[in-house]
Enzyme design. Sequence first.
Site, PDB file in Angstrom:
ATOM      1  N   ASP A  22      40.249  25.577  35.394  1.00 16.72           N
ATOM      2  CA  ASP A  22      39.411  25.622  36.598  1.00 16.72           C
ATOM      3  C   ASP A  22      39.951  24.676  37.665  1.00 16.72           C
ATOM      4  O   ASP A  22      40.015  25.022  38.853  1.00 16.72           O
ATOM      5  CB  ASP A  22      37.970  25.226  36.258  1.00 16.72           C
ATOM      6  CG  ASP A  22      37.167  26.375  35.677  1.00 16.72           C
ATOM      7  OD1 ASP A  22      37.683  27.510  35.651  1.00 16.72           O
ATOM      8  OD2 ASP A  22      36.027  26.143  35.241  1.00 16.72           O
ATOM      9  N   GLU A  32      43.452  31.770  35.044  1.00 12.10           N
ATOM     10  CA  GLU A  32      44.263  32.200  33.900  1.00 12.10           C
ATOM     11  C   GLU A  32      45.671  31.623  33.966  1.00 12.10           C
ATOM     12  O   GLU A  32      46.243  31.215  32.946  1.00 12.10           O
ATOM     13  CB  GLU A  32      44.321  33.727  33.838  1.00 12.10           C
ATOM     14  CG  GLU A  32      42.993  34.403  33.539  1.00 12.10           C
ATOM     15  CD  GLU A  32      42.416  33.983  32.202  1.00 12.10           C
ATOM     16  OE1 GLU A  32      43.190  33.771  31.251  1.00 12.10           O
ATOM     17  OE2 GLU A  32      41.181  33.850  32.106  1.00 12.10           O
TER      18      GLU A  32
END
Length: 430
Positions: free
Chosen positions: A372, A289
Amino acid sequence: MITLDEYLVRNTILFLLWAEFIWETYLSLRQFCKATNANEVPAELASVMNKEEFHKAKEYSLAKLKYGLVKDTQSIILTSVIIYYGLLAIAWDYSESVNPLKGEVITSCMWLFIISLTSTIIDLPLNIYYTFVLEEKYGFNKQTTAFFVWDKIKAFIVSQIIASMISSVVIVIVKNGGPYFFVWLWVIVCIISMILLTIYPAVIAPLFDKYTPLPEGELRTRIENLASDLKFPLTQLYVVEGSKRSSHSNAYFYGLFKSKRIVLFDTLLSKDDGTGCKNDEILAILSHELGHWSHSHIIKNLVVMQINLFLLFAGFSIMFKYPPLYKAVGFYKIQPVLIGLFVVLQYVMMPYNTILNFLMTCLSRKFEFQADNFAVNLGKAEFLEKALLQLNKDNLGFPINDDLYSAWHHSHPPLLERIAVLRKSASKLK
């Protein structure tokens, strides 16, 4: 007698609606066949998902696809009837007849209320089925009847207040903004949207769910240290009581400028029954995030949204005075601003909206891979993979996807593809 222009506009709108419905149905059927024929657990998931869990996830996926087909079919039939029989105009005439103050602004707000209330009532049986039958069957629904009813009432009231305020502003600007009203409209709506983004987490969201500070302990300390190391301006750290609504889990951050808040769903936290994520896995999720923050994905999405808004308003300014647009939906004597806005943005610009949504899905997937990779560079690859597998298991995610269906619908990369990229990125760091 219907004019040629009116006939062409009405049938063009209906054609676009049905073309989109047929396309979406085709994609859903592709996914349905793909899921139906998938019987083996992928090797990547064999350690966390047994055959029984795989088939349960498959049944859940198929049930949601069937539900979606029914809902889309209801929607296209209802929309076609509304357009063909001019029901929007009938609702407008009724709103005007009961409006004691007269004037387009008040009539528009009353019309919007009637349309929204009717739509909510029509959708209610399917919403009840989805919550209390489909989600209940697979163990996700946690809502009581009273909670569901009160939640729907609150959502309707809040949405009507916001929609009425924005609609009123739009009508006034369009009627008084001159030939370049769309510029003023864009500026004002941008300001309103930024205000809503700012106040929603602190004012509106707590009306629906309970937010409490994450208790002191190892997890809170590690999250604060992670934010500090990355210079993320964390000001508050909350747990939202999502378990009263559903057992699905999530985590996110919000806030503009130098005031950011992180929110964890209580369903995300590790439980004695084996659901939820361990602390290392939660840190990996938050690293992902924070990757969105580091790459300015929120700002980029806001910029795209505002550019799109400007283009939509510019298109509206060109087309909204064209009488057949109104006649096509039953307005023969008047051309209300809100009706013109609705027809142009919802129907006329449907091809543009469809293409944009697909491009935004592609952009979102790119952003997810970037986030990611950010987590991988922080050394979180192993724990992020474990977290994704655990969340997939907890949420009964079905890992087998038709490529075309997934490319069109999934804003996040499919699990197997995501894991493959994670492992490849992690191997490069060794």
